[in-house]
Each structure stands twice: as C-alpha cells, then as structure tokens.
Design a protein around this motif. Structure first.
Motif, PDB file in Angstrom:
ATOM      1  N   THR A 153      53.693  34.075  32.586  1.00  0.00           N
ATOM      2  CA  THR A 153      54.854  33.631  33.367  1.00  0.00           C
ATOM      3  C   THR A 153      55.383  32.338  32.773  1.00  0.00           C
ATOM      4  O   THR A 153      54.613  31.523  32.243  1.00  0.00           O
ATOM      5  CB  THR A 153      54.473  33.404  34.842  1.00  0.00           C
ATOM      6  N   PRO A 154      56.691  32.127  32.826  1.00  0.00           N
ATOM      7  CA  PRO A 154      57.281  30.917  32.243  1.00  0.00           C
ATOM      8  C   PRO A 154      56.667  29.668  32.844  1.00  0.00           C
ATOM      9  O   PRO A 154      56.374  29.641  34.045  1.00  0.00           O
ATOM     10  CB  PRO A 154      58.757  31.041  32.630  1.00  0.00           C
ATOM     11  N   PRO A 155      56.454  28.626  32.025  1.00  0.00           N
ATOM     12  CA  PRO A 155      56.835  28.489  30.607  1.00  0.00           C
ATOM     13  C   PRO A 155      55.721  28.896  29.646  1.00  0.00           C
ATOM     14  O   PRO A 155      55.760  28.531  28.473  1.00  0.00           O
ATOM     15  CB  PRO A 155      57.104  26.992  30.505  1.00  0.00           C
ATOM     16  N   MET A 156      54.735  29.638  30.121  1.00  0.00           N
ATOM     17  CA  MET A 156      53.584  29.970  29.299  1.00  0.00           C
ATOM     18  C   MET A 156      53.923  31.009  28.226  1.00  0.00           C
ATOM     19  O   MET A 156      54.690  31.933  28.464  1.00  0.00           O
ATOM     20  CB  MET A 156      52.447  30.489  30.173  1.00  0.00           C
ATOM     21  N   ALA A 157      53.321  30.804  27.045  1.00  0.00           N
ATOM     22  CA  ALA A 157      53.470  31.767  25.953  1.00  0.00           C
ATOM     23  C   ALA A 157      52.152  31.859  25.186  1.00  0.00           C
ATOM     24  O   ALA A 157      52.136  32.076  23.986  1.00  0.00           O
ATOM     25  CB  ALA A 157      54.602  31.346  25.026  1.00  0.00           C
ATOM     26  N   TYR A 158      51.043  31.672  25.919  1.00  0.00           N
ATOM     27  CA  TYR A 158      49.732  31.725  25.280  1.00  0.00           C
ATOM     28  C   TYR A 158      49.353  33.174  24.974  1.00  0.00           C
ATOM     29  O   TYR A 158      49.990  34.129  25.442  1.00  0.00           O
ATOM     30  CB  TYR A 158      48.672  31.063  26.164  1.00  0.00           C
ATOM     31  N   GLY A 159      48.303  33.337  24.193  1.00  0.00           N
ATOM     32  CA  GLY A 159      47.807  34.665  23.875  1.00  0.00           C
ATOM     33  C   GLY A 159      46.308  34.743  24.064  1.00  0.00           C
ATOM     34  O   GLY A 159      45.631  33.718  24.192  1.00  0.00           O
ATOM     35  N   THR A 160      45.791  35.950  24.066  1.00  0.00           N
ATOM     36  CA  THR A 160      44.346  36.132  24.190  1.00  0.00           C
ATOM     37  C   THR A 160      43.945  37.460  23.562  1.00  0.00           C
ATOM     38  O   THR A 160      44.782  38.349  23.373  1.00  0.00           O
ATOM     39  CB  THR A 160      43.916  36.088  25.671  1.00  0.00           C
ATOM     40  N   LEU A 161      42.685  37.566  23.219  1.00  0.00           N
ATOM     41  CA  LEU A 161      42.106  38.807  22.711  1.00  0.00           C
ATOM     42  C   LEU A 161      40.986  39.205  23.660  1.00  0.00           C
ATOM     43  O   LEU A 161      40.072  38.406  23.914  1.00  0.00           O
ATOM     44  CB  LEU A 161      41.548  38.608  21.299  1.00  0.00           C
ATOM     45  N   SER A 162      41.048  40.399  24.189  1.00  0.00           N
ATOM     46  CA  SER A 162      40.018  40.832  25.127  1.00  0.00           C
ATOM     47  C   SER A 162      38.672  40.906  24.418  1.00  0.00           C
ATOM     48  O   SER A 162      38.584  41.063  23.196  1.00  0.00           O
ATOM     49  CB  SER A 162      40.368  42.206  25.695  1.00  0.00           C
ATOM     50  N   ALA A 163      37.606  40.791  25.204  1.00  0.00           N
ATOM     51  CA  ALA A 163      36.255  40.915  24.650  1.00  0.00           C
ATOM     52  C   ALA A 163      36.079  42.280  23.976  1.00  0.00           C
ATOM     53  O   ALA A 163      35.432  42.393  22.930  1.00  0.00           O
ATOM     54  CB  ALA A 163      35.223  40.725  25.755  1.00  0.00           C
ATOM     55  N   LYS A 164      36.686  43.307  24.567  1.00  0.00           N
ATOM     56  CA  LYS A 164      36.591  44.655  24.002  1.00  0.00           C
ATOM     57  C   LYS A 164      37.270  44.720  22.635  1.00  0.00           C
ATOM     58  O   LYS A 164      36.752  45.332  21.692  1.00  0.00           O
ATOM     59  CB  LYS A 164      37.232  45.664  24.966  1.00  0.00           C
ATOM     60  N   ALA A 168      35.449  45.364  19.029  1.00  0.00           N
ATOM     61  CA  ALA A 168      35.867  46.467  18.162  1.00  0.00           C
ATOM     62  C   ALA A 168      36.230  45.962  16.767  1.00  0.00           C
ATOM     63  O   ALA A 168      35.894  46.590  15.756  1.00  0.00           O
ATOM     64  CB  ALA A 168      37.061  47.191  18.793  1.00  0.00           C
ATOM     65  N   ALA A 169      36.904  44.799  16.700  1.00  0.00           N
ATOM     66  CA  ALA A 169      37.252  44.221  15.400  1.00  0.00           C
ATOM     67  C   ALA A 169      35.989  43.847  14.628  1.00  0.00           C
ATOM     68  O   ALA A 169      35.896  44.068  13.410  1.00  0.00           O
ATOM     69  CB  ALA A 169      38.143  43.000  15.598  1.00  0.00           C
ATOM     70  N   ASP A 170      35.020  43.293  15.321  1.00  0.00           N
ATOM     71  CA  ASP A 170      33.746  42.921  14.709  1.00  0.00           C
ATOM     72  C   ASP A 170      33.073  44.148  14.101  1.00  0.00           C
ATOM     73  O   ASP A 170      32.547  44.107  12.973  1.00  0.00           O
ATOM     74  CB  ASP A 170      32.855  42.281  15.772  1.00  0.00           C
TER      75      ASP A 170
END
Length: 293
Positions: A153-164, A168-170
């Motif tokens: 929600t404004p003014p936020m523009a953060y990001g995150t990567l889920s544990a899942k 999976a990337a690991d």
C-alpha cells in the motif's frame, strides 16, 4: 555469453483505459506521473534501446522488472510487442517488478504472467501453477528468475521472497545438473543498501537471506533494478566473488544525468567467469546509446 541487462522501463499506455480503473492506488501513481515524472520514461527510447541491442548481437537479454507503470493491459501489450522483437524463450528472460504488481487485481489476474510467460517457460501456459523461481539452461549458463514483487500500500514499494521461493531457488542452484555451469540470478528489488529513508519503503525485506543463498551456491552474477541510479559492486567470501549489477532505468530521460537511460552488457565465460561489464547510456541529442568510458 554476452548478456544485455535492461530494467525499469515504466512504459505508460492509457489507450482505452476507463476512468474507473483509477479508483485504487493508480490514482496516486497517476498523480505522481503528472506532477513528478511526466514524460521521463519514454517508449521511443525503448525502441532505440531494442535497435541498439539487436546491433550488439548479444546472446541473451535479461529484463529485471517494472516493464509497465500501472500494471494495465495496454501497457503490457505495448511492451510485449516491442521486446518480442529481441526473440523468444531462448533469447529473453523477464521477472516482474513492483509496478507490474501495482494492484491486487493485477496480481490476482496474473496479468504480468499472461503476457510474458513465454519468456519464462517454454510451451508453458498453466497460470494456476506457481511460476517462481523459474530456471533455464543456456549453454554453459543456468539462469534463475525470482519474483520479489508483492502487494503493498502507498507509499510502500518494498519487496520480499517467500521462504518457499528461496528454498526452491536454493535447490535449483545446488543441484548436480548445474554444478559445472555459470550461475545468473534475476530479480527486481535492490541488493545494495540505500539511504535509510529509502530503505524504509523500498528495500528487499529478506535481502540477507537471499545473499546467503547466492554465496552458498557460488552464484556468479545477480542482476536487478528498482534503484534508477544504477550500481555495480561485488561480494567476496571463501574465495568466491559474486558480481551484483543494478541496471538503473533503461528508458528514463530526467533532469539528473546520473539517472539517464542506460543498459549493461555483461560478458560471462565458463572458465574465467565475469570478463567484462559495459554500460551504454542514451544520448538525447543523437538519439542513440553509446558506451561509457
């Protein structure tokens, strides 16, 4: 392999868009465009960019998010028809940015994925299946695409990567089939720290967790966007060097020369790793991209 890295296109296209589509956070985004960013992100620069990349005859193009401005179908359609000139699955990879996930409706409709899934999966069309991370083996390189965009929600523009997604990337990066390949990871949100007031609203929340995964698996190159100023840096640990490249915006023509439209060309070799990182910047007078020295 020569990889062209472009990011933060922010293409605006309001063709056929009803006023009711702005009865959400797009109203704030629209005002920001009108008051602060009017005319700064230009489709004609994207056209010049594509022409320049084609002349460079790179092997692959990585696009790290914010292809659109307001996550509208008209914007995605316009960008899709431009970047498809660069090639398909084997030549182009994309990940979404926070502007591509601008509204809850765009996320729920999988709007970004409907337009760009062909650059992530070969012959893949099941939009109900989790998309990220995706991976491609391109000769001597494995490329892994992550999605750091989420609903805010404004003014936020953060990001995150889920544990899942991190797990999976690991598993992809540690698998035996990629052990002897060079490893490249794409995402949108920044991996470098920014001033505290910017960090508070735009950071990658679990950045340190991701960096641990990248270093543990001896990833050679991480490409990202979000910060329009651009930055090239590296991390070294246990004899391994991870190169981190922030592109900046590839279409911006603002008042600050330090944020002028640019893209990177990274040369990656199987034996020696990263051999060269070049930057090409847009000259508005000559309407072309040139190499920075």
């Amino acid at each position: 392999m020569r990889i062209a890295h472009i990011s933060d296109l922010h293409i605006l296209d309001l063709a056929g868009v009803r006023a009711g589509r702005f009865a959400n956070r797009r109203l704030i985004g629209g005002l920001n465009l009108a008051l602060r960013r009017r005319g700064q992100y230009r489709a004609d620069i994207l056209e010049r960019l594509i022409e320049d990349i084609l002349r460079e005859e790179v092997d692959h193009v990585a696009i790290t998010g914010d292809l659109s401005n307001l996550a509208l179908e008209s914007e995605f359609d316009r960008v899709f028809h431009l970047i498809k000139l660069l090639g398909g699955y084997d030549r182009v990879s994309v990940v979404p940015g926070n502007h591509d996930y601008y509204t809850g409706g765009a996320i729920a409709a999988r709007r970004f994925e409907k337009f760009f899934h062909g650059f992530m999966y070969k012959g893949y069309s099941d939009l109900e299946t989790v998309f990220y991370p995706y991976s491609k083996i391109l000769g001597d390189v494995v490329l892994v695409g992550l999605n750091s965009a989420c609903h805010t929600t404004p003014p936020m523009a953060y990001g995150t990567l889920s544990a899942k997604q991190l797990d999976a990337a690991d598993k992809i990066l540690s698998s035996s089939r990629v052990r002897n390949l060079r490893k490249v990871v794409l995402l949108h949100h920044t991996l470098h720290r920014r001033p505290w007031h910017t960090e508070a609203t735009t950071r990658l929340v679990n950045r340190e967790n991701l960096l641990r995964v990248l270093m543990r698996n001896r990833v050679d190159l991480a490409l990202y966007g979000h910060d329009h100023e651009g930055r090239v840096w590296d991390l070294t640990e246990g004899g391994h060097r991870l190169h981190l490249v922030n592109c900046g915006s590839s279409t911006r023509l603002g008042p600050d020369p330090g944020q002028r439209a640019r893209y990177r060309i990274i040369t990656l070799e199987l034996e020696s790793g990263i051999r060269r990182i070049e930057t090409k910047t847009y000259d508005p007078d000559e309407r072309r991209f040139y190499r920075m020295i």
